[in-house]
Structures are given as C-alpha cells and as structure tokens.
Design a protein around this motif. Structure first.
Motif, PDB file in Angstrom:
ATOM      1  N   GLN A  11       0.835  -1.083   0.187  1.00 35.92           N
ATOM      2  CA  GLN A  11      -0.015   0.093   0.047  1.00 35.92           C
ATOM      3  C   GLN A  11       0.695   1.180  -0.162  1.00 35.92           C
ATOM      4  O   GLN A  11       0.655   2.093  -0.575  1.00 35.92           O
ATOM      5  CB  GLN A  11      -0.816  -0.043   1.134  1.00 35.92           C
ATOM      6  CG  GLN A  11      -1.855   1.179   1.135  1.00 35.92           C
ATOM      7  CD  GLN A  11      -2.684   1.115   2.378  1.00 35.92           C
ATOM      8  OE1 GLN A  11      -2.763   0.450   3.183  1.00 35.92           O
ATOM      9  NE2 GLN A  11      -3.796   2.284   2.283  1.00 35.92           N
ATOM     10  N   GLU A  12       1.782   1.249   0.714  1.00 31.54           N
ATOM     11  CA  GLU A  12       2.774   2.450   0.862  1.00 31.54           C
ATOM     12  C   GLU A  12       3.319   2.869  -0.450  1.00 31.54           C
ATOM     13  O   GLU A  12       3.900   4.031  -0.732  1.00 31.54           O
ATOM     14  CB  GLU A  12       3.574   2.438   2.009  1.00 31.54           C
ATOM     15  CG  GLU A  12       4.627   1.389   1.850  1.00 31.54           C
ATOM     16  CD  GLU A  12       4.463   0.090   2.820  1.00 31.54           C
ATOM     17  OE1 GLU A  12       5.271  -0.935   2.901  1.00 31.54           O
ATOM     18  OE2 GLU A  12       3.088  -0.189   2.858  1.00 31.54           O
ATOM     19  N   GLY A  13       3.521   1.671  -1.240  1.00 32.17           N
ATOM     20  CA  GLY A  13       4.174   1.994  -2.618  1.00 32.17           C
ATOM     21  C   GLY A  13       2.961   2.233  -3.611  1.00 32.17           C
ATOM     22  O   GLY A  13       3.202   3.442  -4.342  1.00 32.17           O
ATOM     23  N   LEU A  14       1.904   1.444  -3.501  1.00 34.08           N
ATOM     24  CA  LEU A  14       0.992   1.731  -4.620  1.00 34.08           C
ATOM     25  C   LEU A  14       0.016   2.967  -4.446  1.00 34.08           C
ATOM     26  O   LEU A  14      -0.345   3.718  -5.529  1.00 34.08           O
ATOM     27  CB  LEU A  14       0.180   0.654  -4.653  1.00 34.08           C
ATOM     28  CG  LEU A  14      -0.949   0.539  -5.719  1.00 34.08           C
ATOM     29  CD1 LEU A  14      -0.685   0.543  -7.074  1.00 34.08           C
ATOM     30  CD2 LEU A  14      -1.905  -0.747  -5.504  1.00 34.08           C
ATOM     31  N   GLN A  15      -0.424   3.358  -3.298  1.00 28.52           N
ATOM     32  CA  GLN A  15      -1.270   4.294  -2.991  1.00 28.52           C
ATOM     33  C   GLN A  15      -0.776   5.803  -3.588  1.00 28.52           C
ATOM     34  O   GLN A  15      -1.614   6.415  -4.225  1.00 28.52           O
ATOM     35  CB  GLN A  15      -1.730   4.501  -1.648  1.00 28.52           C
ATOM     36  CG  GLN A  15      -2.643   5.391  -1.292  1.00 28.52           C
ATOM     37  CD  GLN A  15      -3.253   5.341  -0.002  1.00 28.52           C
ATOM     38  OE1 GLN A  15      -3.440   4.149   0.877  1.00 28.52           O
ATOM     39  NE2 GLN A  15      -4.044   6.502   0.719  1.00 28.52           N
ATOM     40  N   PRO A  16       0.466   6.220  -3.123  1.00 29.68           N
ATOM     41  CA  PRO A  16       0.979   7.386  -3.866  1.00 29.68           C
ATOM     42  C   PRO A  16       0.928   7.411  -5.379  1.00 29.68           C
ATOM     43  O   PRO A  16       0.714   8.599  -5.798  1.00 29.68           O
ATOM     44  CB  PRO A  16       2.596   7.404  -3.413  1.00 29.68           C
ATOM     45  CG  PRO A  16       2.575   6.555  -2.242  1.00 29.68           C
ATOM     46  CD  PRO A  16       1.180   5.480  -2.485  1.00 29.68           C
ATOM     47  N   ILE A  17       1.202   6.278  -6.103  1.00 29.10           N
ATOM     48  CA  ILE A  17       1.146   6.542  -7.600  1.00 29.10           C
ATOM     49  C   ILE A  17      -0.333   6.738  -8.054  1.00 29.10           C
ATOM     50  O   ILE A  17      -0.493   7.462  -8.787  1.00 29.10           O
ATOM     51  CB  ILE A  17       1.670   5.195  -8.038  1.00 29.10           C
ATOM     52  CG1 ILE A  17       3.230   4.821  -7.609  1.00 29.10           C
ATOM     53  CG2 ILE A  17       1.176   4.743  -9.470  1.00 29.10           C
ATOM     54  CD1 ILE A  17       3.929   3.480  -7.975  1.00 29.10           C
ATOM     55  N   VAL A  18      -1.258   5.902  -7.224  1.00 27.87           N
ATOM     56  CA  VAL A  18      -2.582   5.744  -7.762  1.00 27.87           C
ATOM     57  C   VAL A  18      -3.257   7.285  -7.471  1.00 27.87           C
ATOM     58  O   VAL A  18      -3.660   7.838  -8.439  1.00 27.87           O
ATOM     59  CB  VAL A  18      -3.451   4.830  -7.137  1.00 27.87           C
ATOM     60  CG1 VAL A  18      -4.971   5.125  -7.124  1.00 27.87           C
ATOM     61  CG2 VAL A  18      -2.883   3.363  -7.212  1.00 27.87           C
TER      62      VAL A  18
END
Length: 193
Positions: free
Chosen positions: A172-179
């Motif tokens: 989540q900590e990597g994917l959420q900022p991208i999204v």
C-alpha cells in the motif's frame, strides 16, 4: 541454477514492461520518457499509450468492460490463487482501493490460470472489487504480461492509457501514492491543442 533462472525471468519481465510501454518514447532521438526503477515503469501523461481492450466474464457472474470506466483511474491487478506473492499483496490492494475509491479510482482483478472455485475461495474476504475470470490468460497476454510472471499491476489513467506497470507484488505504501498522483492529474483537454 535457480538463481540464473530468476535473473532471466527478471530480465524478461523488465523487457516485457518496456515493450508494454513502448508508446512511452519521444520522437526526438528515441529518448525514453518513462521512468523505470525497481520493477515499476511510469510514463508521463503525454507519452502514454492506450491499453488494449479489457473485458470479460466476472468470477461471480456478469460481465465487465474497462471502457465503461472511462473517466476513472483503473488499477488492474493480475493474480492467481496459486501465486504466493498474490496472497501477500491482496490486503494492500484492498486497503489502497478503500483509500482511493472516493477519488474516482476503481480496481479490477484479472484471475489467470485458475479454476473458478479456487479463485472465488481466494477472493472471499480478501478483496471487495470485481475480478474477471481469465483461465486462458488471454487478457494478460494481450497486455504482454506472461501469466507465469504475476502478480502484475497496471494503472490506467482517466483516458484508458497505461500510466504505470508494476512487475512485482505491491504494498500500500508504494501503490497508493502512485494511484493518488494519477487520480490528481487533470483530464487532457479535448479537441486540438
């Protein structure tokens, strides 16, 4: 010998991600306009290519077509119940979905090389977003994602273009900022520039 195979698989996965984002190359000298780091390839909005058609039968019945989601950011995750990294990332995907869905973001799973019963059992209690049942891996192959290299996550922008390809299990900590970054982009103006 296994390490050598993993290295080759990693190189193939990286090459596939580059091929998938082949539209991310400027005309001036062929200099790539996409950033690639740690199994993640990201393209600038003006360098994105359209995703292939993504539609099919849902695991629990009914049909789904990503084209119906135009105007939303769509996070597409390729998974299988037999895939240990897919099990590991499921909670992070669901948490990211819950955190971003009010920002015009939707998620779609695509289940590959699986039986329907095993796939439904895997999803139960793990994720609340829908999944297309694709036992023949047709959709994965259409997106140049070899089914034996999953999990893979593709983020489509609001215009249905490929913004990001992640060739590893997500957190989540990597994917959420991208999204969130892609969701915050202004829609492209319509008509001639």
């Amino acid at each position: 010998m296994a390490l050598g195979r993993r290295s080759v698989a990693g190189l193939l996965a990286a090459g596939t991600a580059v091929a998938l984002l082949a539209g991310c190359v400027s005309g001036g000298g062929g200099k790539p306009e996409c950033d690639s780091e740690g199994g993640i390839v990201q393209c600038a909005p003006d360098q994105r290519s359209a995703a292939p058609k993504i539609s099919g039968e849902l695991l629990k019945g009914g049909s789904y077509d990503v084209a119906d989601q135009r105007g939303q950011v769509v996070v597409v995750n390729f998974w299988g119940s037999w895939c240990a990294p897919c099990r590991a990332e499921a909670e992070d995907l669901e948490d990211t979905y819950q955190a971003t869905k009010d920002s015009g973001v939707t998620f779609l799973g695509i289940n590959v090389q699986d039986s329907r019963d095993k796939a439904i059992a895997f999803e139960e209690g793990r994720v609340s977003y829908p999944s297309i049942f694709d036992p023949g891996s047709r959709l994965a192959l259409d997106m140049d994602i070899p089914p034996n290299t999953i999990p893979a996550t593709v983020v489509l922008d609001r215009e249905g273009r490929i913004a990001t390809v992640i060739r590893a299990a997500v957190r989540q900590e990597g994917l959420q900022p991208i999204v969130e970054r892609i969701a915050a982009e202004s829609p492209a103006p319509s008509g001639p520039r």
